[in-house]
Scaffold this motif. Structure first.
Motif, short mmCIF file in Angstrom:
data_model
loop_
_atom_site.label_atom_id
_atom_site.label_comp_id
_atom_site.label_asym_id
_atom_site.label_seq_id
_atom_site.Cartn_x
_atom_site.Cartn_y
_atom_site.Cartn_z
N UNK A 139 0.76 -1.11 -0.19
CA UNK A 139 -0.03 0.04 0.00
C UNK A 139 0.96 1.28 -0.06
N UNK A 140 0.14 2.27 -0.62
CA UNK A 140 1.06 3.72 -0.42
C UNK A 140 0.20 4.49 0.36
N UNK A 141 0.93 5.06 1.48
CA UNK A 141 0.35 5.94 2.34
C UNK A 141 0.86 7.41 2.23
N UNK A 142 -0.21 8.14 2.33
CA UNK A 142 0.19 9.68 2.48
C UNK A 142 0.03 10.10 3.97
N UNK A 143 0.96 10.43 4.63
CA UNK A 143 0.90 10.81 6.21
C UNK A 143 1.08 12.44 6.11
N UNK A 144 0.02 13.11 6.42
CA UNK A 144 -0.19 14.43 6.12
C UNK A 144 0.02 15.06 7.88
N UNK A 145 0.95 16.23 7.88
CA UNK A 145 1.19 16.49 9.16
C UNK A 145 1.82 15.37 9.81
N UNK A 161 16.49 2.89 8.37
CA UNK A 161 16.38 1.54 8.01
C UNK A 161 15.35 1.61 6.85
N UNK A 162 14.36 2.72 6.84
CA UNK A 162 13.45 2.28 5.68
C UNK A 162 13.27 3.48 4.94
N UNK A 163 14.73 4.08 4.54
CA UNK A 163 14.86 5.07 3.72
C UNK A 163 14.38 4.90 2.28
N UNK A 164 14.51 3.72 1.93
CA UNK A 164 13.92 3.56 0.52
C UNK A 164 12.28 3.34 0.17
N UNK A 176 -1.07 14.11 -7.61
CA UNK A 176 -2.24 13.95 -8.71
C UNK A 176 -3.54 13.04 -8.03
N UNK A 177 -4.70 13.42 -8.53
CA UNK A 177 -5.80 12.58 -8.13
C UNK A 177 -5.74 11.21 -8.07
N UNK A 178 -6.19 10.41 -7.06
CA UNK A 178 -6.02 9.08 -7.27
C UNK A 178 -4.75 8.48 -7.21
N UNK A 179 -4.04 8.90 -6.11
CA UNK A 179 -2.67 8.33 -6.03
C UNK A 179 -2.43 7.53 -4.99
N UNK A 180 -3.14 7.69 -3.90
CA UNK A 180 -2.80 6.93 -2.51
C UNK A 180 -3.79 5.85 -2.10
N UNK A 187 4.83 -4.50 6.35
CA UNK A 187 5.91 -5.39 5.89
C UNK A 187 6.59 -4.86 4.51
N UNK A 188 5.76 -4.18 3.55
CA UNK A 188 6.66 -3.58 2.61
C UNK A 188 5.29 -2.63 1.85
N UNK A 189 5.75 -1.49 1.54
CA UNK A 189 4.90 -0.50 1.02
C UNK A 189 5.75 0.90 1.09
#
Length: 250
Positions: free
Chosen positions: A65-71, A111-114, A129-133, A86-88
């Motif tokens: 999954x792709x997360x956007x963590x705002x603030x 450790x999670x830089x990538x 862009x729209x519909x990204x996360x 686990x991966x994302x």
């Protein structure tokens, strides 16, 4: 004079032009950035860690999954999300660059830089862009946004269909007597702790005042629905000292 200059909003208990709030909020978090994680422990007596784990339990991150963590500041939510998934990938967005700098210093960030990006940006005008996360989170941040409804609208825009919104924020206790006791602690103890630990009483006075100005659970739930989210609901944490709001882009 623009309409934004004419409109006013809250900065703590002070009424200020909307155009000024973002700069003032940046000033607060510039000031507290180096002590932010310590002060979260102080302000919540360490319980914010339990609340964030409850957030992850309800969110149930999945691999890829792709997360956007705002603030997202110092990355607390992103680190938890990536460990659970686990991966994302997580994009940490914050209005205040010193908060992101502190996040990048943490051992988890190395450790999670990538799997991490750090972006300076505004919750009301996301540079995506729209519909990204797949997932959008904002933890103890939306009450500092000048126009929270616009932030929720932007969350809906950048989420993919089937995407999930989750907001963790201080909230209101449903019992007036308990709220009175909590207010006595908040207004009398937390600013003094800020002065002692961070040498900054005023910033923590603002943070306490901002909690009391934030809409109650049901009012905010209505805002989540207004942004377009469905299956929207909330859960109280610690009797309502904090609350989790969840919604889906369907």
């Amino acid at each position: 004079m623009t309409e934004q200059d004419q409109n006013t909003t809250h900065f703590g208990f002070e009424t200020v032009p909307e155009a000024e709030k973002a700069g003032r909020v940046q000033g607060v978090f510039n000031s507290v950035a180096s002590n932010y994680d310590v002060m979260n422990d102080v302000m919540s007596m360490g319980i914010h860690r339990v609340w964030k784990d409850a957030m992850m339990d309800w969110l149930a991150p999945r691999p890829g999954q792709r997360l956007l963590d705002v603030a997202g500041g110092t990355g607390d939510i992103s680190f938890r999300f990536l460990k659970r998934a686990g991966q994302g990938h997580s994009t940490v967005l914050d209005l205040t660059e010193p908060m992101l700098v502190e996040g990048r210093k943490r051992a988890e960030a190395e450790r999670m830089a990538e799997s991490l990006d750090w972006v300076v940006g505004d919750a009301m005008a996301l540079p995506f862009e729209d519909n990204t996360f797949d997932v959008y989170t904002i933890s103890f941040g939306i009450r500092n946004v000048t126009r929270p409804q616009e932030a929720l609208n932007e969350a809906f825009r950048v989420l993919k269909p089937g995407g999930r919104l989750m907001v963790l924020e201080f909230s209101q206790l449903p019992n007036p007597g308990m709220q009175w006791l909590y207010d006595r602690y908040s207004f009398n103890v937390i600013p003094e702790m800020g002065k002692l630990i961070a040498n900054d009483r005023d910033s923590y006075q603002y943070l306490v005042e901002s909690i009391r100005n934030f809409p109650d659970q049901d009012t905010f739930l209505g805002m989540v629905r207004q942004a377009g989210f469905e299956n929207a609901k909330y859960r109280n944490l610690s009797l309502g000292i904090a609350a989790l709001h969840s919604g889906w882009k369907i």
